[in-house]
Design a protein around this motif. Structure first.
Motif, mmCIF file in Angstrom:
data_model
loop_
_atom_site.group_PDB
_atom_site.id
_atom_site.type_symbol
_atom_site.label_atom_id
_atom_site.label_comp_id
_atom_site.label_asym_id
_atom_site.label_seq_id
_atom_site.Cartn_x
_atom_site.Cartn_y
_atom_site.Cartn_z
ATOM 1 N N ALA A 156 -41.909 39.469 -1.900
ATOM 2 C CA ALA A 156 -41.321 40.673 -1.457
ATOM 3 C C ALA A 156 -39.870 40.301 -1.476
ATOM 4 C CB ALA A 156 -41.588 40.724 0.042
ATOM 5 N N ASP A 157 -39.157 41.565 -2.039
ATOM 6 C CA ASP A 157 -37.812 41.673 -1.909
ATOM 7 C C ASP A 157 -37.294 41.867 -0.603
ATOM 8 O OD1 ASP A 157 -37.432 41.251 -4.728
ATOM 9 O OD2 ASP A 157 -37.745 43.286 -5.147
ATOM 10 N N PRO A 158 -36.177 41.224 0.085
ATOM 11 C CA PRO A 158 -35.835 41.496 1.372
ATOM 12 C C PRO A 158 -35.527 43.136 1.372
ATOM 13 C CG PRO A 158 -34.779 39.566 0.578
ATOM 14 C CD PRO A 158 -35.437 40.242 -0.504
ATOM 15 N N GLY A 159 -35.862 43.610 2.450
ATOM 16 C CA GLY A 159 -35.400 45.062 2.771
ATOM 17 C C GLY A 159 -36.535 45.943 2.236
ATOM 18 N N THR A 160 -37.426 45.435 1.416
ATOM 19 C CA THR A 160 -38.377 46.442 1.093
ATOM 20 C C THR A 160 -40.005 46.058 1.354
ATOM 21 O OG1 THR A 160 -38.900 45.006 -0.910
ATOM 22 C CG2 THR A 160 -37.266 46.619 -1.054
ATOM 23 N N TYR A 161 -40.932 47.048 1.086
ATOM 24 C CA TYR A 161 -42.498 46.712 1.313
ATOM 25 C C TYR A 161 -42.742 46.208 0.050
ATOM 26 C CZ TYR A 161 -42.096 49.110 5.896
ATOM 27 O OH TYR A 161 -41.983 49.633 7.262
ATOM 28 N N THR A 162 -43.679 45.193 -0.030
ATOM 29 C CA THR A 162 -44.364 44.820 -1.267
ATOM 30 C C THR A 162 -45.923 44.914 -1.104
ATOM 31 O OG1 THR A 162 -42.401 43.443 -1.642
ATOM 32 C CG2 THR A 162 -44.424 42.977 -2.970
ATOM 33 N N THR A 163 -46.645 45.386 -2.026
ATOM 34 C CA THR A 163 -48.034 45.560 -2.028
ATOM 35 C C THR A 163 -48.465 44.774 -3.312
ATOM 36 O OG1 THR A 163 -48.062 47.368 -0.969
ATOM 37 C CG2 THR A 163 -50.017 47.026 -2.023
ATOM 38 N N ALA A 164 -49.827 44.153 -3.073
ATOM 39 C CA ALA A 164 -50.459 43.492 -4.083
ATOM 40 C C ALA A 164 -51.969 44.130 -4.065
ATOM 41 C CB ALA A 164 -50.556 41.978 -4.098
ATOM 42 N N VAL A 165 -52.346 44.575 -5.206
ATOM 43 C CA VAL A 165 -53.882 45.044 -5.342
ATOM 44 C C VAL A 165 -54.531 44.180 -6.415
ATOM 45 C CG1 VAL A 165 -53.191 47.185 -4.389
ATOM 46 C CG2 VAL A 165 -53.263 46.941 -6.859
ATOM 47 N N VAL A 166 -55.622 44.074 -6.128
ATOM 48 C CA VAL A 166 -56.971 44.023 -7.100
ATOM 49 C C VAL A 166 -57.817 44.791 -7.102
ATOM 50 C CG1 VAL A 166 -58.263 41.887 -8.500
ATOM 51 C CG2 VAL A 166 -56.033 41.388 -7.393
ATOM 52 N N ILE A 167 -58.186 45.424 -8.133
ATOM 53 C CA ILE A 167 -59.283 46.566 -8.023
ATOM 54 C C ILE A 167 -60.201 46.355 -9.104
ATOM 55 C CG2 ILE A 167 -59.449 49.071 -8.366
ATOM 56 C CD1 ILE A 167 -56.809 49.442 -6.973
ATOM 57 N N ALA A 168 -61.785 46.536 -8.576
ATOM 58 C CA ALA A 168 -62.755 46.666 -9.584
ATOM 59 C C ALA A 168 -63.043 48.137 -9.679
ATOM 60 C CB ALA A 168 -63.988 45.996 -9.086
ATOM 61 N N ALA A 169 -62.755 48.572 -10.847
ATOM 62 C CA ALA A 169 -62.998 50.252 -11.031
ATOM 63 C C ALA A 169 -64.168 50.408 -11.817
ATOM 64 C CB ALA A 169 -61.825 50.903 -11.872
ATOM 65 N N TYR A 170 -65.046 51.218 -11.094
ATOM 66 C CA TYR A 170 -66.438 51.493 -11.583
ATOM 67 C C TYR A 170 -66.575 52.418 -12.633
ATOM 68 C CZ TYR A 170 -68.767 48.216 -8.074
ATOM 69 O OH TYR A 170 -68.983 47.315 -7.487
ATOM 70 N N GLY A 171 -66.591 52.336 -13.846
ATOM 71 C CA GLY A 171 -66.681 53.246 -14.794
ATOM 72 C C GLY A 171 -65.370 54.249 -15.042
ATOM 73 N N GLY A 172 -65.796 55.265 -15.448
ATOM 74 C CA GLY A 172 -64.819 56.350 -15.278
ATOM 75 C C GLY A 172 -64.630 57.415 -14.026
ATOM 76 N N SER A 173 -63.632 58.102 -14.141
ATOM 77 C CA SER A 173 -63.264 58.829 -12.853
ATOM 78 C C SER A 173 -64.482 60.331 -12.933
ATOM 79 C CB SER A 173 -61.985 59.495 -12.886
ATOM 80 O OG SER A 173 -61.635 60.277 -13.966
ATOM 81 N N VAL A 174 -64.748 61.035 -11.748
ATOM 82 C CA VAL A 174 -65.424 62.130 -12.117
ATOM 83 C C VAL A 174 -64.609 63.149 -11.224
ATOM 84 C CG1 VAL A 174 -67.484 60.841 -12.208
ATOM 85 C CG2 VAL A 174 -66.757 61.557 -10.073
#
Length: 166
Positions: A143-161
């Protein structure tokens, strides 16, 4: 059913929500309404670790996901903090059903991969399936000082609907 794609990303920004949105953009899923499900992989569905999602449909659509997410706030100390998100998965033999397990860490701990493997092993023990070797995807970011930091790992099931029925 089409392929489940495992994607990941991280980013820093001035607010928690903007860092999350930017991490989703890094993973290629920022334009969808994510709908979380528990962690069961349907049988005969391929799982591919791709890093960044391809086009999964029009913006605003619903995308079914299993998500691991960690966000840290502005660092007031002299050293940057670290965030990590991990997703582990294993299939039962012969293209049978499988499991995803998630773990996240916002404290800078280095054991997120160990914890997600332990969680997956515990889930496997609850089922009478014979599993293949597990796979793991981990996303970590300083994380850079003074900021918010997010990490994600996502399993996306197929395509969107479409999110709104016609």
């Amino acid at each position: 059913m089409s392929t489940i794609r495992v994607v990941w990303g991280s980013a820093s920004a001035p607010t928690a929500m903007s860092s999350y949105d930017a991490a989703l953009a890094d993973a290629g899923v920022e334009n969808y309404n994510l709908v979380s499900v528990s962690s069961v992989i349907p049988e005969e569905v391929a799982v591919e670790a791709v890093g960044t999602a391809p086009d999964l449909g029009p913006a605003g659509n619903r995308l079914t996901v299993v998500e691991s997410r960690a966000t840290t706030g502005p660092d007031t100390g002299s050293s940057a903090s670290r965030v990590s998100a991990a997703l582990a998965w294993a299939r039962s033999l012969g293209d049978g059903p499988g499991l995803f397990y998630e773990a996240a860490d916002e404290t800078g701990s280095e054991d997120v991969e160990e914890r997600v493997r332990e969680g997956l092993a515990a889930g496997q023990e609850l089922r009478e399936w014979t599993f293949d070797e597990p796979r793991v995807a981990v996303e970590s970011s300083e994380a850079d000082p003074g900021t918010y930091t997010t990490a994600v790992v996502i399993a996306a099931y197929g395509g969107s609907v479409p999110i709104i029925p016609e």
